[in-house]
Structure formats: C-alpha cells, structure tokens
Design an enzyme around this catalytic site. Structure first.
Site, PDB file in Angstrom:
ATOM      1  N   GLU A 388     -10.300 -10.868   3.499  1.00 49.95           N
ATOM      2  CA  GLU A 388     -10.499  -9.691   3.206  1.00 49.95           C
ATOM      3  C   GLU A 388     -11.449  -8.973   3.981  1.00 49.95           C
ATOM      4  O   GLU A 388     -11.235  -7.804   4.341  1.00 49.95           O
ATOM      5  CB  GLU A 388     -10.977  -9.573   1.735  1.00 49.95           C
ATOM      6  CG  GLU A 388      -9.986 -10.127   0.660  1.00 49.95           C
ATOM      7  CD  GLU A 388      -8.627  -9.206   0.636  1.00 49.95           C
ATOM      8  OE1 GLU A 388      -8.890  -7.932   0.642  1.00 49.95           O
ATOM      9  OE2 GLU A 388      -7.739  -9.505   0.478  1.00 49.95           O
ATOM     10  N   TRP A 391      -9.698  -7.853   7.354  1.00 47.25           N
ATOM     11  CA  TRP A 391      -9.090  -6.576   7.172  1.00 47.25           C
ATOM     12  C   TRP A 391      -9.715  -5.487   7.914  1.00 47.25           C
ATOM     13  O   TRP A 391      -8.968  -4.634   8.336  1.00 47.25           O
ATOM     14  CB  TRP A 391      -8.660  -6.220   5.855  1.00 47.25           C
ATOM     15  CG  TRP A 391      -7.315  -7.042   5.169  1.00 47.25           C
ATOM     16  CD1 TRP A 391      -7.362  -7.868   4.497  1.00 47.25           C
ATOM     17  CD2 TRP A 391      -6.167  -6.658   5.326  1.00 47.25           C
ATOM     18  NE1 TRP A 391      -5.851  -8.496   3.970  1.00 47.25           N
ATOM     19  CE2 TRP A 391      -5.139  -7.422   4.795  1.00 47.25           C
ATOM     20  CE3 TRP A 391      -5.589  -5.497   6.027  1.00 47.25           C
ATOM     21  CZ2 TRP A 391      -3.765  -7.345   4.664  1.00 47.25           C
ATOM     22  CZ3 TRP A 391      -4.088  -5.428   6.196  1.00 47.25           C
ATOM     23  CH2 TRP A 391      -3.241  -6.218   5.335  1.00 47.25           C
ATOM     24  N   TRP A 420       7.789  15.894   1.079  1.00 48.42           N
ATOM     25  CA  TRP A 420       6.708  15.448   0.206  1.00 48.42           C
ATOM     26  C   TRP A 420       6.689  16.950  -0.620  1.00 48.42           C
ATOM     27  O   TRP A 420       7.004  17.915  -0.450  1.00 48.42           O
ATOM     28  CB  TRP A 420       5.451  15.424   0.909  1.00 48.42           C
ATOM     29  CG  TRP A 420       5.011  14.301   1.788  1.00 48.42           C
ATOM     30  CD1 TRP A 420       5.357  14.323   3.193  1.00 48.42           C
ATOM     31  CD2 TRP A 420       5.184  12.882   1.697  1.00 48.42           C
ATOM     32  NE1 TRP A 420       5.086  12.960   3.636  1.00 48.42           N
ATOM     33  CE2 TRP A 420       5.082  12.203   2.758  1.00 48.42           C
ATOM     34  CE3 TRP A 420       5.039  12.422   0.188  1.00 48.42           C
ATOM     35  CZ2 TRP A 420       4.857  10.760   2.540  1.00 48.42           C
ATOM     36  CZ3 TRP A 420       5.015  11.100   0.103  1.00 48.42           C
ATOM     37  CH2 TRP A 420       4.791  10.092   1.421  1.00 48.42           C
ATOM     38  N   ASN A 455      -9.704  -2.905  -5.449  1.00 49.77           N
ATOM     39  CA  ASN A 455      -8.651  -2.703  -4.464  1.00 49.77           C
ATOM     40  C   ASN A 455      -7.406  -2.780  -5.080  1.00 49.77           C
ATOM     41  O   ASN A 455      -6.493  -2.082  -4.435  1.00 49.77           O
ATOM     42  CB  ASN A 455      -8.998  -3.846  -3.379  1.00 49.77           C
ATOM     43  CG  ASN A 455      -8.160  -3.770  -2.121  1.00 49.77           C
ATOM     44  OD1 ASN A 455      -8.069  -2.671  -1.543  1.00 49.77           O
ATOM     45  ND2 ASN A 455      -7.074  -4.715  -1.939  1.00 49.77           N
ATOM     46  N   TRP A 473       0.932  11.741   0.982  1.00 49.86           N
ATOM     47  CA  TRP A 473      -0.136  10.889   0.849  1.00 49.86           C
ATOM     48  C   TRP A 473      -1.631  11.093   1.340  1.00 49.86           C
ATOM     49  O   TRP A 473      -2.644  10.709   1.042  1.00 49.86           O
ATOM     50  CB  TRP A 473       0.172   9.511   1.532  1.00 49.86           C
ATOM     51  CG  TRP A 473       0.204   9.566   3.228  1.00 49.86           C
ATOM     52  CD1 TRP A 473       1.664   9.977   3.683  1.00 49.86           C
ATOM     53  CD2 TRP A 473      -0.431   9.326   4.102  1.00 49.86           C
ATOM     54  NE1 TRP A 473       1.409  10.297   4.802  1.00 49.86           N
ATOM     55  CE2 TRP A 473       0.045   9.753   5.150  1.00 49.86           C
ATOM     56  CE3 TRP A 473      -1.751   8.985   4.136  1.00 49.86           C
ATOM     57  CZ2 TRP A 473      -0.332   9.816   6.593  1.00 49.86           C
ATOM     58  CZ3 TRP A 473      -2.388   8.943   5.334  1.00 49.86           C
ATOM     59  CH2 TRP A 473      -1.809   9.309   6.410  1.00 49.86           C
ATOM     60  N   TRP A 496      -4.155   3.442   2.474  1.00 51.42           N
ATOM     61  CA  TRP A 496      -2.927   4.665   1.937  1.00 51.42           C
ATOM     62  C   TRP A 496      -1.846   4.106   2.926  1.00 51.42           C
ATOM     63  O   TRP A 496      -0.715   4.452   2.245  1.00 51.42           O
ATOM     64  CB  TRP A 496      -3.759   5.949   2.091  1.00 51.42           C
ATOM     65  CG  TRP A 496      -4.615   6.446   1.178  1.00 51.42           C
ATOM     66  CD1 TRP A 496      -5.815   6.391   0.962  1.00 51.42           C
ATOM     67  CD2 TRP A 496      -3.903   7.087  -0.173  1.00 51.42           C
ATOM     68  NE1 TRP A 496      -6.183   6.607  -0.270  1.00 51.42           N
ATOM     69  CE2 TRP A 496      -5.089   7.191  -1.050  1.00 51.42           C
ATOM     70  CE3 TRP A 496      -2.736   7.452  -0.546  1.00 51.42           C
ATOM     71  CZ2 TRP A 496      -4.923   7.588  -2.354  1.00 51.42           C
ATOM     72  CZ3 TRP A 496      -2.443   7.853  -1.813  1.00 51.42           C
ATOM     73  CH2 TRP A 496      -3.436   8.070  -2.580  1.00 51.42           C
TER      74      TRP A 496
END
Length: 588
Positions: A388, A391, A420, A455, A473, A496
């Site tokens: 983690e 990342w 969108w 998360n 987004w 995202w």
C-alpha cells in the site's frame, strides 16, 4: 541530483509553456489546439483558467507519449546536466540554505541532510526556508484541513530546528511566478551560495525547479535538487521491453526486487545536529520569523480547527509514534482487516505522508525490519501494508512518465470524450451524502466531517459518481482534493483513475461497483453506516444496506433519509454503452 533516467502536485496543471503548432509522429497537427470540450471543462471548474491554459487536446497527450514533447522531468535532468560544471565551481560563502516544501521533517530528509553536511564541512550556518504561496494553494486545490496541518507542522518544525540553533525563515509570497527570483534574492541577501531542496514530481514544480536551477547559476548560486519522496526514484524501473510499467502488480514485483538488490535505497538519512555556524549571532532576526497565516479562503472554523488538531496532531514525532504503534499492534492483521469499514484497522498515516512529516522510505524500512528483513514474504500483513505504501511511489512514477495527467487528463485520454453528465442536483447529492445509497452517503459524510475517508470508501464513491451518475470523474477528483487532509495529487488522481476506469493499472472498463454488494461485503453489520448516517441508526439487520427495498423505508423516510436518486441496474447499462463507445472512439 536527479537520476539520469528519471521525473505535478496536488492538482497541478500544464503551465508556463509556449504553445506551438507542429506535427507529431502520427501525423496529427496543431498540438496547441485545446480539447473540443474545453469550454465545458472550464464552466464546471475542472480547468482553473486563472492559472492554466484551456484543457489540452488528446493529440498533445499523445505527443508526450511518443516523445515529440519533452517531459518536465527530462527538462529538469537536462538543465541539471548542462549546469553541472558551473554549479560545481561555486564555492560556499556565508551560509547554506535548505528549502522546505512538502518534506516537513528533520528525520530522513535527504536534501536537509546534504545541506547540513555542506554547512558542517565549511563551518557556516544552515538556514531553513519555507515560502507559502496562496496562489499555489488555489491552483493545487489544497483543502483548508491540509493547509491547517501544514501550518501546524511548520510550528513544530520551527521549534525543533530552533533547539538546534537552525532558523526557519517563513514568508508568504503573493505571486507564485515570483518565487524563483525571491529565493535567489534571499540567498544573495544571506550570502548563501548553496541551496538544496527535494524534488516534487508534479509538472508545475518540475518546471519551476528547472527554471530555478538555471536562474541560480546565473546569479552565482548552486541549486541542487535531490530525490527523496519516493523509495525508488522514478525512471529506475522498466519492463523487459524497457518501458515504464502501467500496471501495478509487475511494477511492484520489480520495485521489491530493486530494493532487495539495492538496499542503500532504504538507508534512512540522519537528522541534522546543532548548527555548525553561529546563526544566533549572524542571522538572529531570522529566528523571530512567524508561521504564516492561512489565506482567508483556506480558513477553518474554530470547531473544525480544534477537531482536526485532536484527530491529526501535527509533526514527525506523532507520525513516527503512529507508525511504531501500527507495526506493533495492527500490521500482522492488515491483509485480513484492511477493507473493513467499521473497524479502524489502517495506519492513518496518509496525512503525514502527504505533509512530509513521514517519509515513505522510513515507513518501508521499519516495516521490512518488523517483517524479519523481508519485503515479499514472511508475514502477509506486513507485505500487504508495504504494498500500500508502494502505491504512492507507483503513482508518482506515473506522473513523471505521463505528465499530461497533471493537466486535467486521464491516463487514457480517449475517456475524456466519454459522454459525461453534469447534473448539478445529482452532484450536490453526492457531495452532501444524500444519494439514497447508504454506503455512498456514509463515505461522503465521513470526508465532510473528518477530512479523510477509508480507501475502500474512496473506490466505492468514485465508481458511483463516474458510473452510476456518469458525472465527469474530474469533478470528484477536485472535490476530494478540496476536502481531504491527506490530499496528494498523484495518489488522488490514481485512485480516481481506478474508480472511473480511466487510469493506469486498468480493470476492464465494464467493472462497475454495485453499492449494495460493496456495503454488504465491507460493512456487513452496518456499523459504518450507522456511525455516519444517523437517520438509519434505528434500522437493524440487512435492511440498513437498502432500507427502501428491505422493509425499512418507513423508518428511513420518517427520519428524512432520501430515496435512491438513480436505479443502479439502469445506470449500469447506460455506463457500459458509453464506456464502450468511448473506447471504440465513437463518442461525440
């Protein structure tokens, strides 16, 4: 100095370039033309035209991919190489300066240690510098909570440095474009011929540093920038084809192997000792420097300020204590418990990584030690947590290789063209946690209250916004940055990208989270929902996950909880169609 083959922040976008029309390798022309939806992106606050050009075209993104356009990290490396002889010829003078940015700690700070080492070698004072830029806070979408944590951390840092007789000079600079010249002016005022700082990997920062390296040399100052944020600097990991990894799993295996073969990358830098020069006498006025005030548009209420001080005490001592406690008490169960929403099983260290109170290198080194010297075996809990932390490295490596993601674009620019929606009523419902989907609403109320979100919750609400509501987004990405205390551009953008299926490490575009299934799986008893959605606290059993369909609608309605604003199955079908059209290049 940067590695030869390597390197925007918190929402930074493309800035300061000369737009020219030319043809790339695919025959596309006029790379200066904005994206066709640039007006829409500006209208809904996606592109901040106060600071940046219109949204860039997909063709310009491709020009970065195929090497037609020089990446900002490449430009910084080139400038450093071109000035290396001139910088090496500059001799120390009356002081050495370390410029703090997002590295607000003494422990394991490579540029700070290098500055101290030079000062000690020449028996001259070390001066620490911090410049607050209100324009950067706006341009980078920094949340008031994160600004408050930064300023509180500076207060602790000032006290720690003062005990070592090292002054921390702080000021507010109104115009972000004036910062490089202001730093040169300060160095000349203090007689400092050497300036050190750690690299920030976002586009604005890389371009600023490249400019400052050359500006400093022209004014007799050697400016050295060092890799510090990542355990493994960007540019050192490549696939067998010699390319940057775009998928996490093979990248992580390469990251593990690289570290085990090069353990010096986990060597923690020493803290500076007492100031080797007589700074108390020569630079006594600098010790009176006060922590800048938060700009008016980044202020917290008194209640918020007190709440966040209790939730997130400032400084590296708190960060190191949390790290030690987590590794001792929770790390072995991390792999089994990390997705549980109702139990606090995570480390809660992300605010400290984001503010620079804790280095990723220290975290990984401590976890490796606790795991009997292993990164890839022994206790799965430690390995999972190390993954983690890794990342964070991965997403910064992505920034360097694909800089257009700092420019309001996703890793797959074609999804910018997806059809969108910009339904303001639905977007407000999402922001306020009033969508009628309990797990989504609990998560959004958590971020609005605690400036933090689990998360798993981040993935759920990102999928819901982009695929159930089909809202761009980038609006969610911005909302997170403007509300999170741990807002880190690279990690936020990467998250995202995952949630909206537009980013690196892509899942198939048809992966759409079912909010009900996510709720049942990761909050099985509904405790997370009950904590954050008080309207549903009286509902027992499985009905809490979907009260209007499971016989508890009367209780929910009585307490003012809204009905679902969309039908998941219907919206899932629409999302599938639109994603497929975008992937096939058929969107409008």
């Amino acid at each position: 100095m940067p590695q030869k083959r390597t390197r925007s922040q918190n929402g930074t976008r493309e800035n300061g370039t000369t737009r020219t029309s030319h043809t790339n390798k695919r025959g596309k022309s006029d790379l200066s033309s904005p994206h066709p939806n640039a007006r829409q992106a500006e209208e809904f606050g996606i592109v901040l035209r106060q600071f940046y050009p219109p949204e860039i075209s997909n063709e310009r993104c491709q020009a970065y991919n195929d090497g037609t356009l020089e990446r900002p990290m490449e430009a910084l490396n080139r400038v450093c190489e071109e000035t290396v002889d001139a910088r090496l010829s500059i001799r120390p003078n009356a002081a050495v300066v370390h410029w703090f940015k997002s590295d607000l700690r003494l422990h394991d700070n490579r540029a700070l240690w290098k500055a101290y080492d030079v000062a000690r070698e020449h028996s001259i004072p070390l001066i620490a510098l911090y410049i607050l830029s209100p324009e950067d806070l706006i341009a980078h979408l920094s949340s008031p909570a994160r600004v408050d944590l930064t300023l509180r951390t500076l207060g602790q840092l000032k006290r720690d440095l003062s005990e070592l007789d090292i002054p921390l000079y702080m000021e507010t600079q109104g115009k972000r474009e004036d910062i490089p010249q202001r730093i040169v002016d300060l160095c000349q005022e203090w007689g400092a011929n050497h300036l050190f700082a750690n690299i920030e990997y976002e586009v604005d920062e890389l371009r600023r540093e490249a400019h400052l390296v050359r500006l400093c040399v022209e004014n007799g100052v050697a400016f050295d920038v060092l890799h510090d944020t990542c355990v493994v600097p960007p540019g050192l990991l490549h696939s067998q084809q010699g390319k940057q990894y775009a998928v996490y799993s093979p990248w992580f295996r390469a990251w593990q192997c690289f570290i085990m073969d090069n353990l010096n990358y986990l060597e923690v830098s020493e803290e500076p000792g007492s100031n080797p020069g007589n700074a108390r006498k020569v630079f006594k006025d600098l010790f009176a420097s006060e922590v800048p005030a938060a700009p008016d548009n980044k202020q917290l209420s008194d209640e918020e300020r007190e709440r966040f001080r209790k939730l997130y005490p400032a400084g590296e001592y708190e960060a190191l204590e949390r790290l030690e406690k987590f590794l001792e008490e929770k790390a072995t169960e991390y792999d089994d418990m990390r997705n549980s929403l109702s139990k606090q099983s995570t480390s809660l260290l992300s605010p400290y990584f984001a503010s620079g109170s804790l280095s990723a290198r220290t975290a990984v080194a401590q976890a490796k030690k606790a795991n009997k010297g292993q990164l890839d075996r022994n206790d799965l809990g430690f390995v999972s947590w190390i993954s983690e932390v890794a990342w964070r490295d991965f997403y910064k490596h992505v920034l360097v290789q694909w800089p257009f993601i700092c420019m309001n674009k996703c890793f797959k620019p074609e999804f910018t063209d997806l059809e969108w929606e910009y339904n303001e009523s639905n977007f407000r419902a999402w922001c306020e946690g009033r969508t009628g989907f309990p797990i989504v609403d609990a998560a959004m109320r958590q971020i609005n209250t605690a400036a933090w979100m689990h998360n798993r919750s981040r993935m759920i609400v990102a999928s819901f916004l982009s695929k159930d509501l089909l809202i761009d987004w980038r609006r969610g990405e911005r909302y997170f940055m403007e509300h999170l205390i741990d807002g880190d551009f690279a990690s936020n953008h990467g998250g995202w990208g995952f949630g909206s299926s537009t980013g690196v490490d892509p899942q198939p575009y048809f992966r759409i989270f079912n909010p009900l299934r996510q709720s049942e799986r990761f909050d099985p008893d509904g405790d997370y929902i009950r904590h954050w959605v008080p309207e549903l606290r009286d509902i027992q059993g499985a009905a809490i996950h979907d009260p209007y369909e499971r016989g508890a609608g009367d209780v929910a309605e009585k307490n003012g909880y809204p009905k679902p604003i969309v039908d998941h199955a219907t919206r899932r079908s629409i999302a599938l169609e639109r994603y497929k059209s975008a992937a096939d290049g058929k969107s409008k």
